[in-house]
Scaffold this motif. Structure first.
Motif, mmCIF file in Angstrom:
data_model
loop_
_atom_site.group_PDB
_atom_site.id
_atom_site.type_symbol
_atom_site.label_atom_id
_atom_site.label_comp_id
_atom_site.label_asym_id
_atom_site.label_seq_id
_atom_site.Cartn_x
_atom_site.Cartn_y
_atom_site.Cartn_z
ATOM 1 N N ALA A 1 0.735 -1.155 0.045
ATOM 2 C CA ALA A 1 -0.010 -0.089 -0.095
ATOM 3 C C ALA A 1 0.979 1.257 -0.068
ATOM 4 O O ALA A 1 1.946 1.307 0.285
ATOM 5 C CB ALA A 1 -0.768 -0.034 1.264
ATOM 6 N N GLN A 2 0.520 2.284 -0.537
ATOM 7 C CA GLN A 2 1.134 3.549 -0.641
ATOM 8 C C GLN A 2 0.729 4.488 0.380
ATOM 9 O O GLN A 2 -0.564 4.905 0.324
ATOM 10 C CB GLN A 2 1.268 4.168 -2.048
ATOM 11 C CG GLN A 2 1.995 5.201 -2.386
ATOM 12 C CD GLN A 2 3.581 4.913 -2.412
ATOM 13 O OE1 GLN A 2 3.752 3.846 -2.972
ATOM 14 N NE2 GLN A 2 4.344 5.753 -1.779
ATOM 15 N N TYR A 3 1.543 4.932 1.466
ATOM 16 C CA TYR A 3 1.251 5.992 2.310
ATOM 17 C C TYR A 3 2.270 6.976 1.870
ATOM 18 O O TYR A 3 2.091 7.586 0.595
ATOM 19 C CB TYR A 3 1.454 5.386 3.770
ATOM 20 C CG TYR A 3 0.277 4.357 4.146
ATOM 21 C CD1 TYR A 3 -0.828 4.851 4.810
ATOM 22 C CD2 TYR A 3 0.624 3.139 4.036
ATOM 23 C CE1 TYR A 3 -1.818 3.793 4.881
ATOM 24 C CE2 TYR A 3 -0.506 2.143 4.091
ATOM 25 C CZ TYR A 3 -1.754 2.732 4.798
ATOM 26 O OH TYR A 3 -2.555 1.668 5.103
ATOM 27 N N GLU A 4 2.973 7.433 2.780
ATOM 28 C CA GLU A 4 4.239 8.467 2.289
ATOM 29 C C GLU A 4 5.357 7.664 1.306
ATOM 30 O O GLU A 4 5.528 8.057 0.502
ATOM 31 C CB GLU A 4 5.074 8.832 3.521
ATOM 32 C CG GLU A 4 6.032 10.044 3.297
ATOM 33 C CD GLU A 4 6.933 10.127 4.394
ATOM 34 O OE1 GLU A 4 7.551 11.125 4.612
ATOM 35 O OE2 GLU A 4 7.301 9.216 4.988
ATOM 36 N N THR A 5 5.564 6.469 1.909
ATOM 37 C CA THR A 5 6.244 5.323 1.046
ATOM 38 C C THR A 5 5.636 4.227 0.885
ATOM 39 O O THR A 5 4.458 4.034 1.531
ATOM 40 C CB THR A 5 7.694 5.005 1.792
ATOM 41 O OG1 THR A 5 7.479 4.651 3.031
ATOM 42 C CG2 THR A 5 8.641 6.523 1.978
ATOM 43 N N ALA A 6 6.336 3.333 0.362
ATOM 44 C CA ALA A 6 5.404 1.912 0.107
ATOM 45 C C ALA A 6 5.475 1.276 1.411
ATOM 46 O O ALA A 6 6.455 1.383 2.284
ATOM 47 C CB ALA A 6 6.212 1.046 -0.894
#
Length: 176
Positions: free
Chosen positions: A75-80
């Motif tokens: 999932a992509q947040y700030e980074t993967a």
């Protein structure tokens, strides 16, 4: 005066022990990710810490949380962020401690997430402990669960290890 246990007193002691011990080892199994989001909010954490692909979760009275996903995914947040099929942690107010099954990409390396902490609800910040560093991110980045895509093509598997290998196209097939 000597005391001997009669069969009746043994049964009584067993019954009393059962009454006091069973509530401590009981678990609550919840079926939906929306209920998990509610549990996280009630513990002072953002609802979107786990991806949309949550299949079920268990939370026992001691705060041991076990989240089950459909499959390992990114999932992509700030980074993967990599989520294994099962993520475990100790849940208390504002904290997910001793996390297992979650890694975060930092400078081309996959590092295990150890703790997620909200120290001050009014600060709007969440702290992600990746071992050698603490990342402070906006609470709002985790408001909603993210879509989680397949991890196929990445050449690593978590398999419960604390530190993992890296690299792409390693040829592992998913046996799950």
């Amino acid at each position: 005066m000597t005391m001997s246990l009669t069969p009746r007193s043994v049964v009584l002691i067993f019954f009393l022990a059962l009454v006091f011990i069973l509530p401590l080892i009981g678990t609550a199994e919840e079926g939906s990710s929306s209920h998990l989001e509610e549990v996280l909010r009630n513990h002072g954490l953002p609802a979107g810490l786990f991806p949309q692909s949550v299949k079920s979760f268990k939370l026992d009275r001691m705060g041991h949380l076990e989240v089950h996903l459909d499959r390992p995914c990114l999932a992509q947040y700030e980074t993967a962020v990599f989520f294994d099929t099962i993520i475990k942690a100790n849940l208390s107010f504002g904290q997910l401690k001793v996390l297992e099954g979650m890694s975060r990409e930092e400078l081309f390396l996959w590092l295990p997430v150890k703790d997620i902490i909200v120290t001050d609800q009014t600060s709007g910040l969440i702290i992600i402990d990746i071992g050698f560093a603490l990342k402070r991110l906006s609470f709002s980045r985790f408001d909603e669960p993210r879509a989680c895509r397949s991890h196929h093509g990445l050449g690593f598997r978590m398999d419960g290890r604390k530190g993992i290998g890296f690299g792409y196209g390693g040829g592992h097939s998913d046996q799950r």
